[in-house]
Design a protein around this motif. Structure first.
Motif, PDB file in Angstrom:
ATOM      1  N   VAL A 175      -8.784 -58.904  15.729  1.00 14.43           N
ATOM      2  CA  VAL A 175      -8.311 -60.104  15.037  1.00 14.43           C
ATOM      3  C   VAL A 175      -6.839 -59.985  14.654  1.00 14.43           C
ATOM      4  CG1 VAL A 175     -10.605 -60.724  14.205  1.00 14.43           C
ATOM      5  CG2 VAL A 175      -9.130 -59.278  12.778  1.00 14.43           C
ATOM      6  N   ARG A 198      -8.987 -63.240   8.518  1.00 13.07           N
ATOM      7  CA  ARG A 198      -9.154 -62.452   9.728  1.00 13.07           C
ATOM      8  C   ARG A 198     -10.183 -61.342   9.510  1.00 13.07           C
ATOM      9  NH1 ARG A 198      -3.509 -63.579  10.239  1.00 13.07           N
ATOM     10  NH2 ARG A 198      -2.993 -64.413  12.317  1.00 13.07           N
ATOM     11  N   GLU A 232      -7.282 -67.329  17.639  1.00 16.86           N
ATOM     12  CA  GLU A 232      -8.075 -66.106  17.684  1.00 16.86           C
ATOM     13  C   GLU A 232      -9.563 -66.412  17.822  1.00 16.86           C
ATOM     14  OE1 GLU A 232      -6.939 -63.856  14.259  1.00 16.86           O
ATOM     15  OE2 GLU A 232      -4.853 -63.733  14.902  1.00 16.86           O
TER      16      GLU A 232
END
Length: 363
Positions: A175, A198, A232
């Motif tokens: 991440v 994240r 992401e």
């Protein structure tokens, strides 16, 4: 709208009848008893998430999106309960499973990212240890989970040579946490908001779940960080072969990353289509209102038109179409007749509106 309405294409869709969809929700109804009456937060929802896709669930605050997610996860706050319908993951009913079986599923086959990572992370444990503990619970790495993580840390220190710890580092790298190995030893308060989010994604994906539910994952983040998180999520979906149910009120987020979209209003799904089709050809008056009230980067000078009124109180809504009092097209029948889903566009584009669909089916 009632919980027994059916889509005209229900019997024709192989995904919904053969159980090939990863997640299949059927006529789901979740209620909360209160002193004023019963709140029906999820009211007869039918929805599928296909393998390898990102499905966006959109709607205003108070439309029931988060309760829907909690229903899937089996974590509806007391005294709320599921009173009707079914939730199937990979062909197995989650409502038939024991509390222990559901706990084993969560974090393994099924994971969730919550809105507020600061309240979701344990402030007394390092970020790396929290991810490692998730790995120990749901993967066979030969490490004990009998001791509480806090006690284990105090007695043994961080087991930095363990398989679970190495997995935690790998997930933080996945991440894009900079200097992941050293940052794994930091506590949540030492991370920025974007880094905490994240870390939550890393924890949710650490056991490579089949389905990831992301509930407003970019709330309270600045625009640049939002874009990074969304990129992401899209990349990680492919890397880990994970389907994603993305819950948001932000249509810009949906248009950016989702394959399909379902629009939710007052506990019900009112429209569903591919993302491209929904934004190019919105049909339900509520969807049209959402899009008209959303700023566009390619047309910043366009005048925005807000939806008049507010989301209704979900206690004993007296009218058939929940959107009727706010709808500029509503007629008397809209208050009295439950709208079923009707084909309104390309592909599997459907809307639950009496004013839409083939001419011979309109009132």
């Amino acid at each position: 709208m009632s919980s027994d309405r059916a889509s005209p294409s229900t019997n024709e869709s192989s995904d919904s009848t053969t159980g090939s969809s990863l997640l299949e929700v059927k006529s789901l109804k979740t209620q909360f008893p209160t002193s004023r009456g019963t709140v029906t937060a999820v009211d007869g929802v039918d929805l599928t998430v296909e393998r390898g896709e990102i499905l966006g669930l959109v709607g205003e605050s108070g439309s029931g999106k988060s309760v829907f997610a909690q229903s899937i996860m089996g974590i509806v706050d007391d005294p709320g309960r599921i009173v009707d319908g079914d939730i199937q993951l990979a062909g197995e009913s989650l409502l038939d499973k024991s509390a222990g079986d559901l706990e084993a599923l969560r974090g393994g086959q099924l994971s969730m990212i919550f809105q507020d990572p600061m309240n979701s992370l344990n402030p007394t444990l390092t970020v790396g240890e929290q991810i490692a503990e998730t790995v120990r619970l749901h993967q066979d790495v030969g490490e004990s989970v009998s001791l509480p993580a806090e006690l284990k840390r105090k007695l043994l220190g961080a087991t930095k040579n363990s398989e679970a710890w190495r997995r935690a580092i790998e997930m933080l790298e996945a991440v894009e946490i900079p200097e992941a190995e050293s940052r794994a030893g930091d506590y949540p308060h030492e991370f920025s908001g974007g880094m905490r989010q994240r870390a939550m994604i890393a924890m949710a994906l650490s056991c490579e779940p089949d389905l990831l539910i992301a509930d407003e994952p970019t709330t309270a983040l600045d625009v640049t960080v939002q874009a990074q998180i969304l990129d992401e999520l899209r990349d990680l979906k492919d890397t880990f072969d994970t389907s994603i149910l993305l819950i948001t009120h932000d249509l810009a987020v949906v248009s950016e990353v989702c394959d399909r979209v379902a629009v939710m209003y007052a506990g019900e799904i009112v429209e569903r289509a591919s993302a491209r089709e929904l934004f190019s050809n919105p049909q339900h008056p509520y969807t049209q209102g959402l899009i008209a009230s959303t700023p566009r980067l390619d047309a910043p000078d366009d005048e925005l038109t807000p939806i008049q009124g507010n989301v209704p109180d979900l206690i004993d809504i007296p009218y058939a179409c929940h959107f009727a009092p706010r709808c500029p097209e509503a007629e008397r029948e809209c208050f009295e007749v439950d709208p079923d889903f009707r084909e309104v566009g390309e592909g599997d584009h459907e809307a639950a509106c009496l004013r839409r669909g083939p001419e011979e089916r309109r009132l």
